[in-house]
Design a protein around this motif. Structure first.
Motif, PDB file in Angstrom:
ATOM      1  N   VAL A  91       0.871  -1.220   0.146  1.00 29.39           N
ATOM      2  CA  VAL A  91      -0.052  -0.065   0.029  1.00 29.39           C
ATOM      3  C   VAL A  91       0.713   1.325   0.068  1.00 29.39           C
ATOM      4  O   VAL A  91       0.332   2.427  -0.203  1.00 29.39           O
ATOM      5  N   SER A  92       1.931   1.210   0.337  1.00 29.75           N
ATOM      6  CA  SER A  92       3.045   2.136   0.209  1.00 29.75           C
ATOM      7  C   SER A  92       4.111   2.080  -0.857  1.00 29.75           C
ATOM      8  O   SER A  92       4.197   1.015  -1.480  1.00 29.75           O
ATOM      9  N   ASP A  93       5.046   2.903  -1.286  1.00 30.89           N
ATOM     10  CA  ASP A  93       6.147   3.004  -2.196  1.00 30.89           C
ATOM     11  C   ASP A  93       7.204   1.939  -1.591  1.00 30.89           C
ATOM     12  O   ASP A  93       7.538   1.840  -0.496  1.00 30.89           O
ATOM     13  N   PRO A  94       7.984   1.036  -2.478  1.00 32.80           N
ATOM     14  CA  PRO A  94       8.953   0.323  -2.088  1.00 32.80           C
ATOM     15  C   PRO A  94      10.052   1.164  -1.452  1.00 32.80           C
ATOM     16  O   PRO A  94      10.583   1.985  -2.242  1.00 32.80           O
ATOM     17  N   GLN A  95      10.780   0.645  -0.461  1.00 38.11           N
ATOM     18  CA  GLN A  95      11.982   1.485  -0.127  1.00 38.11           C
ATOM     19  C   GLN A  95      13.324   0.566  -0.412  1.00 38.11           C
ATOM     20  O   GLN A  95      13.118  -0.596  -0.053  1.00 38.11           O
ATOM     21  N   TRP A  96      14.399   0.885  -0.956  1.00 32.00           N
ATOM     22  CA  TRP A  96      15.562   0.336  -1.141  1.00 32.00           C
ATOM     23  C   TRP A  96      16.035  -0.307   0.019  1.00 32.00           C
ATOM     24  O   TRP A  96      16.507   0.621   0.941  1.00 32.00           O
ATOM     25  N   THR A  97      16.417  -1.595   0.403  1.00 32.70           N
ATOM     26  CA  THR A  97      16.926  -1.965   1.747  1.00 32.70           C
ATOM     27  C   THR A  97      18.027  -2.772   1.373  1.00 32.70           C
ATOM     28  O   THR A  97      18.750  -3.335   2.397  1.00 32.70           O
ATOM     29  N   GLY A  98      18.576  -2.887   0.113  1.00 40.10           N
ATOM     30  CA  GLY A  98      19.883  -3.717  -0.304  1.00 40.10           C
ATOM     31  C   GLY A  98      19.443  -5.317   0.212  1.00 40.10           C
ATOM     32  O   GLY A  98      18.432  -5.767  -0.168  1.00 40.10           O
ATOM     33  N   PHE A 299       1.644 -11.722   1.072  1.00 41.03           N
ATOM     34  CA  PHE A 299       0.001 -11.428   0.828  1.00 41.03           C
ATOM     35  C   PHE A 299      -0.895 -11.063   1.959  1.00 41.03           C
ATOM     36  O   PHE A 299      -1.868 -10.824   2.254  1.00 41.03           O
ATOM     37  N   MET A 300      -0.203 -11.661   3.322  1.00 38.66           N
ATOM     38  CA  MET A 300      -1.213 -11.382   4.485  1.00 38.66           C
ATOM     39  C   MET A 300      -0.307 -10.525   5.401  1.00 38.66           C
ATOM     40  O   MET A 300      -0.984  -9.984   6.257  1.00 38.66           O
ATOM     41  N   TRP A 301       1.137 -10.597   5.358  1.00 38.14           N
ATOM     42  CA  TRP A 301       1.786  -9.909   6.291  1.00 38.14           C
ATOM     43  C   TRP A 301       2.209  -8.502   5.724  1.00 38.14           C
ATOM     44  O   TRP A 301       2.933  -7.663   6.468  1.00 38.14           O
ATOM     45  N   PHE A 302       1.922  -8.142   4.549  1.00 39.42           N
ATOM     46  CA  PHE A 302       2.293  -7.091   3.752  1.00 39.42           C
ATOM     47  C   PHE A 302       3.774  -7.026   3.494  1.00 39.42           C
ATOM     48  O   PHE A 302       4.298  -5.788   3.593  1.00 39.42           O
ATOM     49  N   LYS A 303       4.374  -8.194   3.621  1.00 35.43           N
ATOM     50  CA  LYS A 303       5.764  -7.787   3.307  1.00 35.43           C
ATOM     51  C   LYS A 303       6.315  -8.374   1.973  1.00 35.43           C
ATOM     52  O   LYS A 303       6.787  -9.720   1.841  1.00 35.43           O
ATOM     53  N   MET A 304       5.851  -7.753   1.004  1.00 31.87           N
ATOM     54  CA  MET A 304       6.224  -8.203  -0.377  1.00 31.87           C
ATOM     55  C   MET A 304       7.579  -8.405  -0.644  1.00 31.87           C
ATOM     56  O   MET A 304       7.990  -9.338  -1.539  1.00 31.87           O
TER      57      MET A 304
ATOM     58  N   LEU B  99      -9.660  -7.651   1.955  1.00 36.27           N
ATOM     59  CA  LEU B  99      -8.287  -6.998   2.121  1.00 36.27           C
ATOM     60  C   LEU B  99      -7.241  -7.247   0.953  1.00 36.27           C
ATOM     61  O   LEU B  99      -6.743  -6.287   0.685  1.00 36.27           O
ATOM     62  N   THR B 100      -7.508  -8.570   0.592  1.00 35.11           N
ATOM     63  CA  THR B 100      -6.425  -8.709  -0.409  1.00 35.11           C
ATOM     64  C   THR B 100      -6.574  -7.823  -1.694  1.00 35.11           C
ATOM     65  O   THR B 100      -5.691  -7.443  -2.313  1.00 35.11           O
ATOM     66  N   LYS B 101      -7.994  -7.717  -2.162  1.00 31.77           N
ATOM     67  CA  LYS B 101      -8.383  -7.088  -3.363  1.00 31.77           C
ATOM     68  C   LYS B 101      -8.188  -5.547  -2.995  1.00 31.77           C
ATOM     69  O   LYS B 101      -7.800  -4.915  -3.986  1.00 31.77           O
ATOM     70  N   LEU B 102      -8.367  -5.094  -1.702  1.00 31.80           N
ATOM     71  CA  LEU B 102      -8.068  -3.863  -1.586  1.00 31.80           C
ATOM     72  C   LEU B 102      -6.763  -3.497  -1.646  1.00 31.80           C
ATOM     73  O   LEU B 102      -6.293  -2.551  -2.471  1.00 31.80           O
ATOM     74  N   GLN B 103      -5.791  -4.295  -1.257  1.00 32.00           N
ATOM     75  CA  GLN B 103      -4.433  -4.031  -1.178  1.00 32.00           C
ATOM     76  C   GLN B 103      -3.990  -4.068  -2.819  1.00 32.00           C
ATOM     77  O   GLN B 103      -3.101  -3.017  -3.175  1.00 32.00           O
ATOM     78  N   THR B 104      -4.410  -5.019  -3.665  1.00 28.50           N
ATOM     79  CA  THR B 104      -4.188  -4.997  -5.055  1.00 28.50           C
ATOM     80  C   THR B 104      -4.623  -3.815  -5.705  1.00 28.50           C
ATOM     81  O   THR B 104      -3.663  -3.120  -6.519  1.00 28.50           O
ATOM     82  N   MET B 105      -5.803  -3.265  -5.485  1.00 26.10           N
ATOM     83  CA  MET B 105      -6.420  -2.087  -6.101  1.00 26.10           C
ATOM     84  C   MET B 105      -5.398  -1.009  -5.812  1.00 26.10           C
ATOM     85  O   MET B 105      -5.076  -0.088  -6.609  1.00 26.10           O
ATOM     86  N   ILE B 106      -5.071  -0.929  -4.443  1.00 28.15           N
ATOM     87  CA  ILE B 106      -4.155   0.491  -3.980  1.00 28.15           C
ATOM     88  C   ILE B 106      -2.884   0.414  -4.526  1.00 28.15           C
ATOM     89  O   ILE B 106      -2.268   1.200  -5.130  1.00 28.15           O
ATOM     90  N   ALA B 107      -2.031  -0.894  -4.889  1.00 30.38           N
ATOM     91  CA  ALA B 107      -0.919  -0.915  -5.440  1.00 30.38           C
ATOM     92  C   ALA B 107      -1.026  -0.910  -6.993  1.00 30.38           C
ATOM     93  O   ALA B 107      -0.107  -0.194  -7.345  1.00 30.38           O
ATOM     94  N   GLY B 108      -2.089  -1.030  -7.593  1.00 26.88           N
ATOM     95  CA  GLY B 108      -2.402  -0.861  -9.008  1.00 26.88           C
ATOM     96  C   GLY B 108      -2.949   0.547  -9.337  1.00 26.88           C
ATOM     97  O   GLY B 108      -3.050   0.910 -10.511  1.00 26.88           O
ATOM     98  N   GLY B 109      -3.034   1.307  -8.245  1.00 22.63           N
ATOM     99  CA  GLY B 109      -3.122   2.718  -8.468  1.00 22.63           C
ATOM    100  C   GLY B 109      -4.764   2.777  -8.895  1.00 22.63           C
ATOM    101  O   GLY B 109      -5.245   3.739  -9.256  1.00 22.63           O
ATOM    102  N   THR B 110      -5.568   1.926  -8.514  1.00 24.48           N
ATOM    103  CA  THR B 110      -7.116   2.100  -8.924  1.00 24.48           C
ATOM    104  C   THR B 110      -7.753   1.874  -7.498  1.00 24.48           C
ATOM    105  O   THR B 110      -9.001   1.217  -7.597  1.00 24.48           O
ATOM    106  N   ALA B 111      -7.342   2.482  -6.434  1.00 29.17           N
ATOM    107  CA  ALA B 111      -8.099   2.428  -5.321  1.00 29.17           C
ATOM    108  C   ALA B 111      -9.383   3.036  -5.328  1.00 29.17           C
ATOM    109  O   ALA B 111      -9.487   4.077  -6.027  1.00 29.17           O
ATOM    110  N   PRO B 112     -10.528   2.616  -4.635  1.00 31.34           N
ATOM    111  CA  PRO B 112     -11.881   3.340  -4.710  1.00 31.34           C
ATOM    112  C   PRO B 112     -11.732   4.509  -3.898  1.00 31.34           C
ATOM    113  O   PRO B 112     -10.687   4.545  -2.976  1.00 31.34           O
ATOM    114  N   ASP B 113     -12.522   5.536  -3.969  1.00 30.52           N
ATOM    115  CA  ASP B 113     -12.654   6.747  -3.302  1.00 30.52           C
ATOM    116  C   ASP B 113     -12.489   6.619  -1.941  1.00 30.52           C
ATOM    117  O   ASP B 113     -11.890   7.023  -0.974  1.00 30.52           O
TER     118      ASP B 113
END
Lengths: 352, 434
Positions: A91-98, A299-304, B99-113
């Protein structure tokens, strides 16, 4: 890239395209542009006489697959290498961590746990699967009346795989009302908790994996029917017993297929996911398969980033083991067509 | 050239056909609007719905829930659309893997308002949301705003509350000559234990239990404990309160007052309560109410959770930080959470979606079952401890599995005094990650 996409987007929007189509159109336009560019490039090569017209046609036809492969398989793979060097919470931008993600792995007890679970499963279940499916194939190769019915019966379970199979077996192994424990109770034995016991969940998963040996059986059957009858006749004349015929004729002749099945089963076993996913790693992480742990992280812990690093480590592990099995194949796989090659000589050298 | 144009045309044709096939999907695009300012520097737009005339365009809104819950939301949305005829709300009802779908939409730049989010999931998503401004006093409880905030910023507007109460089988109480508990004052945990013993009777497949198996997530609060320190930086599972709650749960199991692991495996405890096999159902949320309409065999009622335990889930509406129509989206959020009409639609839904966040709308909820003590829910919505939220909830839950695997709360044999500090230590390690 995002700028390009949004400008294509607003172009179509200005053209008055229906709203439902809008998110898809930039994507299709880009794909069409890629094909067009490819077509123009091959045309240029033909014009300059670097490439023959027919060769160009070949590349144009396979380009559909190649472009798909590059865009949807190689592309994400390369991207995941990059991601594995970053901290990316999606949900946020990637940060480089080497190399941080790779370093974390060494201190991660669940990483080791998932590795040991996966190795345990692979080492026990793959040989069992290979031996059992080969044994069934030998039986199914007997020329008996109605053997086709049995072949069908043994193949049928293969049609129920993945999640459906797991749902089925969660009930079969239910400690109260499940089929297995009910049968054991009839025999006067109180069965274990299977999927709800830390010690018995892995054996349950391994037993379950034998459910689908029918798929490999079919491949062996095809191989068995390819063995020339003359070899068996020659063995008969020499007075060979049935077991000697299996050892000296069947096994060497079928060894390339054994090899193929062993390699594919091994790769499949390293990538086992559904069994872990369906029971969430099992009690006390007893079936925390590597692929499931990777999925949990990504996908569950947000650690892509960490998930991608785990994926690449798994890739290297599979690569190493596949290479080992390929190396060892020179010792035990016999290719009839491989006359005079290096491997053939080695096989001879090992024989007395 | 002829061939060239032929190929170009066929590619275009293919792309059109493919896109036509995909047109059935929900799109999540926001049409650009004439509204020039999409930044959040204009708080006036978020106040009230008076500015409805100037709002236009489309707002996309994602939420999860069962059919009946979606119906409640749709009703509230259409009342917003009636009040703001120039704004079209495009709903994305996501039924699975929200939550997974929300996450994907946010990452893809198509998050709902606008996105529905539970307080427990908020920390993981906060970086994708815009901070909002709200006056906490408009809600039924000023603390509601806290459960939607992180580090002092409000990331989602409280929308609906789902507290826990206890359902009781009144017939079973009368049969065993147990006096009925107070409808407003919670019984103590000792009283609960005592009543459970009196209600338990029989053996084997027809045994009647005092209660369904107790859940630590509710009972920890009944003993004055909580999962984390108030600043959320440390696990407090090693505190004496948490261990007391755990020992209480183990005791009810060992005394046979609740179904054991073998008995409960693959069984629905709600069904057991409906079948009269359980005297007190402690993990009772609003979502259990619709099923209760079918109860014919016995009298039932609701009472507060013993010892002030249980925890309420607060769900809020969040605004995407990439929203292209933020003014309309903010007005939508304000309407859904602070207009009496929308809140009454949410609370008064026959399937009991949840308790409204506006005090003036809770009456609508209480009338769903006028002859039952739904007031217990409303009281819990005000007073109950809110669900505790961490950014790494999923990872922590994975460590929390050890409680079930290793202690008699689940299938294990080790002492809770031993295991809880170990789990707390592992959770602390996760909390220390940046």
């Amino acid at each position: 890239m995002n700028g390009l996409i949004s400008s294509i987007y607003s172009f179509y929007e200005g053209m008055g395209m229906p709203a439902a189509l809008l998110p898809l159109l930039p994507f299709l336009t880009l794909i069409a542009a890629v094909f067009l560019a490819f077509y123009l490039a091959t045309r240029l090569l033909v014009k300059k006489k670097i490439m023959h017209e027919k060769t160009a046609s070949f590349y144009r036809f396979v380009s559909v697959w190649i472009v798909g492969f590059l865009l949807f398989t190689v592309g994400p793979m390369i991207f995941s290498i990059y991601i594995s060097f970053t901290k990316w919470e999606v949900v946020s931008d990637p940060q480089w961590t080497g190399l941080d993600n790779y370093r974390t792995m060494f201190q991660d007890s669940l990483f080791y746990k998932s590795l040991s679970v996966t190795f345990y499963y692979t080492i026990v279940s793959v040989p069992l699967q290979v031996v059992l499916s080969f044994a069934i194939a030998l039986l199914m190769n007997l020329r008996l009346r109605g053997i086709y019915v049995f072949r069908t019966i043994y193949y049928l379970p293969t049609l129920v795989q993945g999640v459906a199979q797991m749902v089925l077996f969660i009930w079969i192994f239910n400690p109260n009302v499940g089929l297995v424990n009910s049968m054991l109770r009839l025999a006067g034995v109180e069965g274990p908790g299977w999927f709800s016991s830390p010690h018995w969940s892995m054996p349950a998963v391994i037993i379950m994996s034998l459910w689908t040996v029918g798929g490999n059986m079919i491949i062996y059957l095809a191989g068995l029917s390819d063995i020339p009858r003359s070899l068996y006749e020659a063995a008969d004349i020499d007075g060979a017993t049935a077991s000697r015929k299996v050892w000296h004729v069947t096994l060497p002749q079928i060894s390339p297929i054994l090899f193929f099945n062993a390699v594919t089963s091994m790769i499949g076993a390293f990538q086992t996911f559904t069994q872990g996913f369906m029971i969430e790693g099992g009690p006390d992480n007893s079936v925390l398969f590597y692929a499931y742990y990777l999925y949990q992280n990504a996908f569950m812990w947000f650690k892509m980033g960490y998930g991608s690093a785990l994926a690449w480590v798994l890739f290297v592990i599979i690569l190493i083991f596949t290479a080992l099995v390929f190396r060892s194949s020179a010792l035990w796989v016999y290719y009839e067509t491989d006359q005079g090659g290096r491997r053939k000589r080695r096989v001879r050298a090992t024989r007395p | 050239m002829k061939k060239w144009s032929f190929i170009a045309m066929s590619l275009l044709l293919v792309s059109l056909v493919v896109s036509a096939c995909g047109s059935g999907n929900n799109s999540n695009s926001a049409t650009s609007t004439a509204a020039p300012s999409s930044d959040s520097s204009n708080p006036a737009a978020s106040e009230g719905s008076g500015a409805s005339a100037s709002l236009k365009g489309k707002v996309t809104f994602a939420y999860w829930g069962a059919q009946s819950e979606a119906d409640a939301i749709k009703q509230a949305v259409s009342s917003f659309e009636n009040a703001n005829p120039n704004v079209k709300v495009e709903q994305q009802w996501i039924q699975k893997d929200y939550l997974t779908k929300l996450q994907t939409m946010i990452a893809g730049g198509t998050a709902p308002d606008v996105m529905l989010i539970s307080g427990g999931d908020l920390p993981g998503f906060a970086s994708a949301f815009q901070p909002l401004q709200a006056d906490g006093s408009v809600f039924s409880s000023p603390t509601l705003v806290d459960s939607m905030s992180m580090d002092g910023s409000l990331y989602a507007m409280p929308f609906v509350i789902k507290p826990k109460v206890m359902a009781i089988n009144v017939d079973l109480f009368e049969k065993n000559q147990v006096p009925l508990p107070s409808p407003t004052e919670p019984m103590t945990t000792e009283q609960f234990l005592d009543i459970s013993k009196k209600l338990t009777s029989g053996e084997g497949a027809s045994k009647i239990f005092g209660s369904e198996p107790l859940w630590l997530g509710n009972w920890i609060y009944a003993f004055g404990g909580q999962y984390y320190s108030d600043d959320l930086t440390k696990s407090t599972l090693d505190a004496p309160e948490a261990i007391a709650a755990a020992e209480f749960i183990v005791k009810t199991k060992q005394d046979g007052l609740v179904p054991n692991d073998t008995e409960k495996k693959g069984q629905s405890m709600t069904d057991w309560f409906l079948a009269g096999r359980i005297g007190m159902y402690t993990d009772f949320g609003p979502w259990n109410l619709p099923q209760m309409a079918d109860v014919k065999g016995f009298k039932w009622d609701l009472v507060p959770f013993p010892g002030n335990g249980g925890s309420k889930e607060v769900n809020g509406l969040a605004l995407s930080k990439d929203s292209k129509n933020a003014d309309a989206a903010k007005a939508f959020i304000t309407y859904m959470t602070q207009s009496e009409e929308a809140q009454k639609a949410i609370g008064g839904n026959k399937s009991a979606y949840g308790i409204p966040v506006l005090a003036s709308a809770t009456g609508a909820f209480e009338t769903i079952f006028p002859d039952k003590n739904l007031k217990a829910f409303v009281l819990a919505a005000e007073k109950q401890h809110a669900q505790e939220a961490q950014k790494r909830t999923n990872e922590i839950n994975n460590e929390m599995k050890a409680i079930d695997d290793k202690t008699p709360i689940g299938i294990g044999k080790q002492d809770v005094k031993e295991v809880f500090p170990q789990v707390a230590e592992k959770i602390n390690k996760i909390l220390q990650q940046d």
